[in-house]
Design a protein around this motif. Sequence first.
Motif, mmCIF file in Angstrom:
data_model
loop_
_atom_site.group_PDB
_atom_site.id
_atom_site.type_symbol
_atom_site.label_atom_id
_atom_site.label_comp_id
_atom_site.label_asym_id
_atom_site.label_seq_id
_atom_site.Cartn_x
_atom_site.Cartn_y
_atom_site.Cartn_z
ATOM 1 N N GLY A 35 54.088 7.085 29.860
ATOM 2 C CA GLY A 35 54.553 8.060 31.012
ATOM 3 C C GLY A 35 54.381 9.038 30.703
ATOM 4 O O GLY A 35 54.012 10.046 31.240
ATOM 5 N N GLU A 36 55.053 9.520 29.215
ATOM 6 C CA GLU A 36 54.907 11.322 28.919
ATOM 7 C C GLU A 36 52.919 11.432 28.707
ATOM 8 O O GLU A 36 52.314 12.424 29.196
ATOM 9 N N GLN A 37 51.828 10.695 28.326
ATOM 10 C CA GLN A 37 51.189 9.860 27.949
ATOM 11 C C GLN A 37 50.421 10.294 29.414
ATOM 12 O O GLN A 37 49.049 11.538 30.055
ATOM 13 N N ALA A 38 50.512 9.683 30.443
ATOM 14 C CA ALA A 38 50.066 10.227 31.944
ATOM 15 C C ALA A 38 50.039 11.317 31.958
ATOM 16 O O ALA A 38 49.677 11.764 33.003
ATOM 17 N N TRP A 39 51.240 11.655 32.362
ATOM 18 C CA TRP A 39 52.002 12.999 32.762
ATOM 19 C C TRP A 39 51.282 14.203 32.320
ATOM 20 O O TRP A 39 50.718 14.235 32.602
ATOM 21 N N ARG A 40 50.912 13.861 30.576
ATOM 22 C CA ARG A 40 49.859 15.057 30.263
ATOM 23 C C ARG A 40 48.578 15.430 30.613
ATOM 24 O O ARG A 40 47.457 15.924 31.008
ATOM 25 N N GLU A 41 48.037 14.036 30.947
ATOM 26 C CA GLU A 41 46.423 13.400 30.895
ATOM 27 C C GLU A 41 46.123 13.866 32.531
ATOM 28 O O GLU A 41 45.095 14.022 33.018
ATOM 29 N N SER A 42 46.958 14.090 33.474
ATOM 30 C CA SER A 42 46.770 13.749 35.009
ATOM 31 C C SER A 42 46.555 15.433 35.018
ATOM 32 O O SER A 42 46.456 15.819 36.142
ATOM 33 N N GLY A 43 47.357 16.498 33.809
ATOM 34 C CA GLY A 43 47.236 17.128 34.417
ATOM 35 C C GLY A 43 48.460 18.456 34.831
ATOM 36 O O GLY A 43 48.470 19.772 35.411
ATOM 37 N N LEU A 44 49.243 17.558 35.207
ATOM 38 C CA LEU A 44 50.761 17.974 35.757
ATOM 39 C C LEU A 44 51.544 19.062 35.084
ATOM 40 O O LEU A 44 52.486 19.724 35.414
ATOM 41 N N GLY A 45 51.577 18.525 34.229
ATOM 42 C CA GLY A 45 52.310 18.330 32.405
ATOM 43 C C GLY A 45 51.691 19.950 31.685
ATOM 44 O O GLY A 45 49.980 19.779 31.981
ATOM 45 N N ALA A 46 53.414 21.099 31.128
ATOM 46 C CA ALA A 46 52.436 22.068 31.158
ATOM 47 C C ALA A 46 51.497 21.140 29.023
ATOM 48 O O ALA A 46 52.660 20.037 28.569
ATOM 49 N N PRO A 47 50.560 21.635 28.775
ATOM 50 C CA PRO A 47 50.079 21.232 27.289
ATOM 51 C C PRO A 47 50.728 21.868 26.095
ATOM 52 O O PRO A 47 51.380 23.150 26.843
ATOM 53 N N THR A 48 51.624 20.904 25.245
ATOM 54 C CA THR A 48 51.887 21.807 24.014
ATOM 55 C C THR A 48 51.177 21.415 23.086
ATOM 56 O O THR A 48 50.722 21.521 23.272
ATOM 57 N N ASP A 49 51.169 22.866 22.869
ATOM 58 C CA ASP A 49 50.407 24.426 21.772
ATOM 59 C C ASP A 49 51.199 24.895 20.885
ATOM 60 O O ASP A 49 51.609 25.799 21.641
ATOM 61 N N ILE A 50 51.522 24.046 20.248
ATOM 62 C CA ILE A 50 52.366 24.241 18.900
ATOM 63 C C ILE A 50 52.014 25.601 18.461
ATOM 64 O O ILE A 50 52.605 26.851 18.446
ATOM 65 N N GLU A 51 50.759 26.161 18.379
ATOM 66 C CA GLU A 51 50.589 26.701 17.478
ATOM 67 C C GLU A 51 50.176 28.389 18.281
ATOM 68 O O GLU A 51 50.682 30.181 17.485
ATOM 69 N N GLU A 52 49.552 28.320 19.476
ATOM 70 C CA GLU A 52 49.770 29.290 20.206
ATOM 71 C C GLU A 52 51.510 29.694 20.850
ATOM 72 O O GLU A 52 51.479 30.606 20.658
ATOM 73 N N LEU A 53 51.876 28.800 20.715
ATOM 74 C CA LEU A 53 53.776 28.957 20.865
ATOM 75 C C LEU A 53 54.495 30.258 20.024
ATOM 76 O O LEU A 53 54.353 31.277 20.091
ATOM 77 N N GLN A 54 53.625 29.611 18.884
ATOM 78 C CA GLN A 54 54.049 30.054 17.620
ATOM 79 C C GLN A 54 53.903 31.542 17.528
ATOM 80 O O GLN A 54 54.039 32.476 17.052
ATOM 81 N N ARG A 55 51.950 31.525 17.715
ATOM 82 C CA ARG A 55 51.533 33.061 17.702
ATOM 83 C C ARG A 55 52.529 34.121 18.763
ATOM 84 O O ARG A 55 52.832 35.498 18.683
ATOM 85 N N THR A 56 52.536 32.647 20.338
ATOM 86 C CA THR A 56 53.420 34.351 20.716
ATOM 87 C C THR A 56 54.918 34.676 20.870
ATOM 88 O O THR A 56 55.132 35.748 20.183
ATOM 89 N N ILE A 57 55.719 33.128 19.885
ATOM 90 C CA ILE A 57 56.899 33.904 18.884
ATOM 91 C C ILE A 57 56.650 35.084 18.114
ATOM 92 O O ILE A 57 57.754 35.938 17.920
ATOM 93 N N THR A 58 55.980 35.097 17.406
ATOM 94 C CA THR A 58 55.908 36.147 16.164
ATOM 95 C C THR A 58 55.212 37.676 16.967
ATOM 96 O O THR A 58 55.421 38.300 16.667
ATOM 97 N N ARG A 59 54.468 37.297 18.218
ATOM 98 C CA ARG A 59 54.051 38.514 18.551
ATOM 99 C C ARG A 59 55.345 39.144 19.516
ATOM 100 O O ARG A 59 55.719 40.462 19.280
ATOM 101 N N LEU A 60 55.761 38.183 20.196
ATOM 102 C CA LEU A 60 57.168 38.716 20.255
ATOM 103 C C LEU A 60 57.898 39.393 19.957
ATOM 104 O O LEU A 60 58.683 40.526 19.724
ATOM 105 N N GLU A 61 58.759 38.837 18.426
ATOM 106 C CA GLU A 61 59.493 39.399 17.303
ATOM 107 C C GLU A 61 58.946 40.342 16.784
ATOM 108 O O GLU A 61 59.415 41.287 16.616
#
Length: 81
Positions: free
Chosen positions: A6-32
Amino acid sequence: MSQELGEQAWRESGLGAPTDIEELQRTITRLEQGNVELTEALEESQADLAAAREANRELARTLNQRGEQSGPGTPARSNTR
């Protein structure tokens, strides 16, 4: 297994937000870093404000002392010509 599918189908459908850990970590670092810079700017502004307030108090004391020295009967000086 059905949950994973179900999670895989959700991600592949484009309805779920992509999980890009590296981008999130860069954003956290920039915000900090932005937070650190804003905190430093705030502290500097607070120090400037404290210094300006002290200078204002000193000026007010000086003006009050001059007024007391000239006495109540002494006319105030005027800058008008």
